[in-house]
Write a protein that holds these residues in place. Sequence first.
Motif, mmCIF file in Angstrom:
data_model
loop_
_atom_site.group_PDB
_atom_site.id
_atom_site.type_symbol
_atom_site.label_atom_id
_atom_site.label_comp_id
_atom_site.label_asym_id
_atom_site.label_seq_id
_atom_site.Cartn_x
_atom_site.Cartn_y
_atom_site.Cartn_z
ATOM 1 N N SER A 168 0.826 -1.180 0.186
ATOM 2 C CA SER A 168 0.183 -0.003 -0.135
ATOM 3 C C SER A 168 1.061 1.217 0.139
ATOM 4 O O SER A 168 0.560 2.158 -0.505
ATOM 5 N N ALA A 169 2.071 1.018 0.667
ATOM 6 C CA ALA A 169 2.683 2.149 0.760
ATOM 7 C C ALA A 169 3.479 2.615 -0.560
ATOM 8 O O ALA A 169 3.526 3.843 -1.122
ATOM 9 N N LYS A 170 3.674 1.454 -1.212
ATOM 10 C CA LYS A 170 4.381 1.721 -2.579
ATOM 11 C C LYS A 170 3.434 2.270 -3.713
ATOM 12 O O LYS A 170 3.849 2.959 -4.457
ATOM 13 N N ARG A 171 2.133 1.784 -3.400
ATOM 14 C CA ARG A 171 1.168 2.189 -4.486
ATOM 15 C C ARG A 171 0.905 3.950 -3.998
ATOM 16 O O ARG A 171 0.886 4.586 -5.294
ATOM 17 N N LEU A 172 0.905 4.236 -2.757
ATOM 18 C CA LEU A 172 0.876 5.450 -2.559
ATOM 19 C C LEU A 172 1.932 6.393 -3.138
ATOM 20 O O LEU A 172 1.667 7.736 -3.608
ATOM 21 N N ARG A 173 3.174 6.107 -2.966
ATOM 22 C CA ARG A 173 4.309 6.450 -3.526
ATOM 23 C C ARG A 173 4.159 6.698 -4.850
ATOM 24 O O ARG A 173 4.575 7.950 -5.245
ATOM 25 N N TYR A 174 3.869 5.894 -5.670
ATOM 26 C CA TYR A 174 3.652 5.983 -7.115
ATOM 27 C C TYR A 174 2.608 7.000 -7.425
ATOM 28 O O TYR A 174 2.754 7.835 -8.557
ATOM 29 N N ALA A 175 1.388 6.872 -6.688
ATOM 30 C CA ALA A 175 0.520 7.884 -6.979
ATOM 31 C C ALA A 175 0.649 9.161 -6.735
ATOM 32 O O ALA A 175 0.508 10.098 -7.555
ATOM 33 N N ALA A 176 1.671 9.414 -5.653
ATOM 34 C CA ALA A 176 2.018 10.704 -5.570
ATOM 35 C C ALA A 176 3.164 11.168 -6.599
ATOM 36 O O ALA A 176 3.143 12.508 -6.812
ATOM 37 N N GLU A 177 3.937 10.253 -6.942
ATOM 38 C CA GLU A 177 4.914 10.673 -8.119
ATOM 39 C C GLU A 177 4.209 10.876 -9.146
ATOM 40 O O GLU A 177 4.681 11.978 -9.942
ATOM 41 N N ALA A 178 3.127 10.527 -9.699
ATOM 42 C CA ALA A 178 2.608 10.750 -10.880
ATOM 43 C C ALA A 178 1.432 12.148 -10.383
ATOM 44 O O ALA A 178 1.389 12.818 -11.484
#
Length: 506
Positions: free
Chosen positions: A410-420
């Motif tokens: 979940s942290a990884k998915r949040l990270r990638y969403a924030a990057e986008a």
Amino acid sequence: MAGSEVIEVEHKYSPSESDALPRLGSIQGVDRVGPPVNQQLDAVYFDTESLALAARRITLRRRSGGPDAGWHLKLPVTPGERREIGEPLGGDQDAVPELLRQLVLVYTRSRVLVPVAHIKTNRSSTALYAADGAVLAQFSDDHVEAQSLITPAEPSRWREWEIELADGPRQLLQDADTLLAAEGVSVSSLPSKLARALGPNYPCDPAAAPKPGRSGPASDVALSYMFQQVRALKLHDPGVRVDAPDAVHQLRVAARRLRSALATFRKLTDKTSTKVLRAELQWLAGAVGQARDTEVIRARLKDMINAEPPELLIGPVAQEIEEHLGTIQQQSRAAGLAALDSDRYFRLLDSLDAFLAAPPFTASASKEALRTVGRLVSAEQKRLKTAVRAVDSATGRGPQDVALHEVRKSAKRLRYAAEAASPIFGKQSTALARAAEDIQEILGDFQDSVVTRETLLTLAAQSAAGRGNGFSYGRLHALEQLRGDQARARFYDAWQKSRPKSLKWE
């Protein structure tokens, strides 16, 4: 990587047949001009029938004559700059060297490479020297005859000038542009001789990624990020094939980022097509990633063994670990390469290209980016909080380990969403991505510990009786459990002190 490799930096110009040679000695930094050297160059260019390489501004040729006769693959880096990889001519004129074939397979896929153009060049080459005798650049005056092999046509003929840097600075090319413009000679509008040879058959410039804006559509944010990740996946594919350092990791990260973006922005797209893409990206990441995972565990255990006092290593533990994991890593690499050569992978690449060319966006994708994307990123943050609460409710080490792994994902998915979202949220988004990454890395270390302990248990069970390995495997397991517990404690500390902060867009 086998084969010669250089970075080619050059400018091309379009003189008329009657234009006199430029006053090259007047270019700043040029002390003298060498005598002209005549060369007869004969090149056959290869591509698929659909010109998949030309569409990406890649050229692949077999050229005889001149000091660098051989096969040349030129990959674009920046405008006017290309990475050139060379291989010897070989005996078979139509057999593309295996290295070069592998390096373009991500673009050619299952399609055959065939001759698409034949270009003959009568070249007069002149070296430009600095005062200390260094060769700054090579100037070429080319008279070209080209025959397209795609469709029947009369040969085309033209004159072309080239200045290719050797040891000179890039400013030399800018000065040359100014000099030639003053003499009425313009920079060529085409990137290569192949482009001119193919004429109207030469593909148009590839579609560019959109530039997201706060008041623009949310679709631009999703599409821009996906363009970046598809580009990264294709960039690292050749590296995986030739076993370049870190290439497997980077390709897998690109696949995971794509899959994560499709999940985060799923409300903006057609669910059926994105569901299939996500499943195939998960397959790809798993297929190529097993070798990387084994490499990480192998290095982790090697470091642990090297740190142990020799008297506490009883039995051939190091040898057993190396043999076991070495075999798994070798088999995993073979399986990963087989996946990259499969029709399934090529169809995935086709599907990604089709998605970028005609994204299946819904009406929601046209809504304002700031508010729409902000809410989608916030949904990923809520997902992370829910995963953390699930850890607290889990009982027993095993269930908690599984729950912490879900927190990491979940942290990884949040990270990638924030990057986008960073093009429209700026520093807010960067800080959120960094906080999520910190959690991901802590729990990545924790998950490595879990997998390492499972590996040690497997090895202990397989170890031959009487070899005395049981003590050492048990000790390594205990040390690894301690590392896991420390990572677990670091996660709770980070969550309490520096958990990811919500985006603000109101």
